[in-house]
Scaffold this motif. Structure first.
Motif, PDB file in Angstrom:
ATOM      1  N   VAL A 174     -22.127 -39.515 -39.342  1.00  0.00           N
ATOM      2  CA  VAL A 174     -21.477 -39.335 -40.333  1.00  0.00           C
ATOM      3  C   VAL A 174     -21.379 -37.459 -40.019  1.00  0.00           C
ATOM      4  O   VAL A 174     -22.145 -37.026 -40.527  1.00  0.00           O
ATOM      5  N   PRO A 175     -19.961 -37.121 -40.657  1.00  0.00           N
ATOM      6  CA  PRO A 175     -19.445 -36.011 -40.785  1.00  0.00           C
ATOM      7  C   PRO A 175     -19.627 -34.577 -40.923  1.00  0.00           C
ATOM      8  O   PRO A 175     -19.996 -33.881 -39.901  1.00  0.00           O
ATOM      9  N   SER A 176     -19.893 -34.709 -42.570  1.00  0.00           N
ATOM     10  CA  SER A 176     -21.254 -33.711 -43.141  1.00  0.00           C
ATOM     11  C   SER A 176     -21.125 -34.254 -44.079  1.00  0.00           C
ATOM     12  O   SER A 176     -21.570 -35.852 -44.764  1.00  0.00           O
ATOM     13  N   LEU A 177     -22.564 -33.789 -45.356  1.00  0.00           N
ATOM     14  CA  LEU A 177     -22.473 -34.307 -46.331  1.00  0.00           C
ATOM     15  C   LEU A 177     -21.938 -34.501 -47.063  1.00  0.00           C
ATOM     16  O   LEU A 177     -22.232 -35.149 -48.059  1.00  0.00           O
ATOM     17  N   GLN A 178     -20.886 -33.896 -47.394  1.00  0.00           N
ATOM     18  CA  GLN A 178     -19.928 -34.198 -47.759  1.00  0.00           C
ATOM     19  C   GLN A 178     -19.258 -35.597 -48.503  1.00  0.00           C
ATOM     20  O   GLN A 178     -18.317 -36.266 -48.692  1.00  0.00           O
TER      21      GLN A 178
ATOM     22  N   THR B  48     -22.445 -27.536 -45.105  1.00  0.00           N
ATOM     23  CA  THR B  48     -20.995 -28.186 -45.169  1.00  0.00           C
ATOM     24  C   THR B  48     -19.952 -27.898 -44.841  1.00  0.00           C
ATOM     25  O   THR B  48     -19.577 -27.163 -45.856  1.00  0.00           O
ATOM     26  N   GLY B  49     -19.093 -28.358 -44.308  1.00  0.00           N
ATOM     27  CA  GLY B  49     -17.612 -27.788 -44.074  1.00  0.00           C
ATOM     28  C   GLY B  49     -17.038 -26.496 -43.943  1.00  0.00           C
ATOM     29  O   GLY B  49     -18.141 -26.075 -43.525  1.00  0.00           O
ATOM     30  N   PRO B  50     -16.142 -26.497 -43.663  1.00  0.00           N
ATOM     31  CA  PRO B  50     -15.836 -24.740 -42.572  1.00  0.00           C
ATOM     32  C   PRO B  50     -16.913 -23.384 -43.882  1.00  0.00           C
ATOM     33  O   PRO B  50     -16.546 -22.462 -43.159  1.00  0.00           O
ATOM     34  N   ASP B  51     -16.005 -23.866 -45.322  1.00  0.00           N
ATOM     35  CA  ASP B  51     -16.887 -22.419 -45.948  1.00  0.00           C
ATOM     36  C   ASP B  51     -18.011 -22.356 -45.815  1.00  0.00           C
ATOM     37  O   ASP B  51     -18.776 -21.999 -46.332  1.00  0.00           O
ATOM     38  N   GLY B  52     -18.919 -23.376 -45.481  1.00  0.00           N
ATOM     39  CA  GLY B  52     -20.097 -24.576 -45.835  1.00  0.00           C
ATOM     40  C   GLY B  52     -20.986 -23.416 -44.457  1.00  0.00           C
ATOM     41  O   GLY B  52     -22.368 -23.361 -44.456  1.00  0.00           O
TER      42      GLY B  52
ATOM     43  N   GLN C 278     -20.086 -25.116 -41.415  1.00  0.00           N
ATOM     44  CA  GLN C 278     -20.837 -26.016 -40.586  1.00  0.00           C
ATOM     45  C   GLN C 278     -19.959 -25.995 -39.290  1.00  0.00           C
ATOM     46  O   GLN C 278     -18.707 -25.432 -39.859  1.00  0.00           O
ATOM     47  N   GLU C 279     -20.392 -25.965 -38.275  1.00  0.00           N
ATOM     48  CA  GLU C 279     -20.192 -25.560 -36.822  1.00  0.00           C
ATOM     49  C   GLU C 279     -19.657 -26.765 -36.028  1.00  0.00           C
ATOM     50  O   GLU C 279     -18.979 -27.251 -35.647  1.00  0.00           O
ATOM     51  N   VAL C 280     -20.422 -27.774 -36.290  1.00  0.00           N
ATOM     52  CA  VAL C 280     -20.227 -28.791 -35.816  1.00  0.00           C
ATOM     53  C   VAL C 280     -20.245 -30.688 -36.684  1.00  0.00           C
ATOM     54  O   VAL C 280     -21.203 -30.486 -37.434  1.00  0.00           O
ATOM     55  N   TYR C 281     -19.760 -30.849 -36.746  1.00  0.00           N
ATOM     56  CA  TYR C 281     -18.945 -32.132 -37.777  1.00  0.00           C
ATOM     57  C   TYR C 281     -20.019 -33.676 -37.426  1.00  0.00           C
ATOM     58  O   TYR C 281     -19.085 -34.343 -37.608  1.00  0.00           O
ATOM     59  N   HIS C 282     -21.668 -33.363 -37.334  1.00  0.00           N
ATOM     60  CA  HIS C 282     -22.179 -34.491 -37.869  1.00  0.00           C
ATOM     61  C   HIS C 282     -23.055 -34.732 -38.672  1.00  0.00           C
ATOM     62  O   HIS C 282     -23.175 -32.757 -38.433  1.00  0.00           O
TER      63      HIS C 282
END
Length: 116
Positions: A51-55, A91-95, A97-101
């Motif tokens: 799952v890429p992110s919480l989004q 979560t996400g670039p503004d949050g 997040q470095e690894v998209y899992h």
């Protein structure tokens, strides 16, 4: 939603292709120590499914997220965070997040903690 992303470092860790210092593992979840800890106790909990992110989480992930958060206190205590801990989901670039899992940081232990 795929079960694994061949380019995802956390999928590779979950599949055992990359070693980790595990704190927990079952059929759905993996917990392992962060390689750049920001606290005396700092580990990640990840779903084994990609799952890429919480989004990208939907109703179908409710039980999985519940298990992750319900497991965090037990693992925090077992790893030495007896006096409290922090749970963070970048979560996400503004949050940040470095690894998209999707992953949950669990951090605790005596303060002060390293910042940054």
């Amino acid at each position: 939603m795929s079960h694994a992303d061949p380019n995802c470092i956390f999928c590779k860790i979950a599949e055992g292709q990359i070693p980790s210092r595990k704190v927990y593992e079952d059929e759905e979840l993996l917990g392992f120590h962060d390689i750049r800890p920001h606290a005396p106790v700092h580990f990640l909990l990840i779903p084994k499914v990609h799952v890429p992110s919480l989004q990208e989480v939907g109703p179908e992930h409710e039980a999985l997220l519940g298990r992750m958060l319900a497991l965090a206190p037990r693992l925090a205590r077992e790893n030495g965070a007896d006096n409290g801990f922090r749970v963070v989901v970048n979560t996400g670039p503004d949050g940040g997040q470095e690894v998209y899992h999707l992953h949950v940081h669990v951090m605790g232990g005596p303060r002060p903690w390293r910042v940054g």
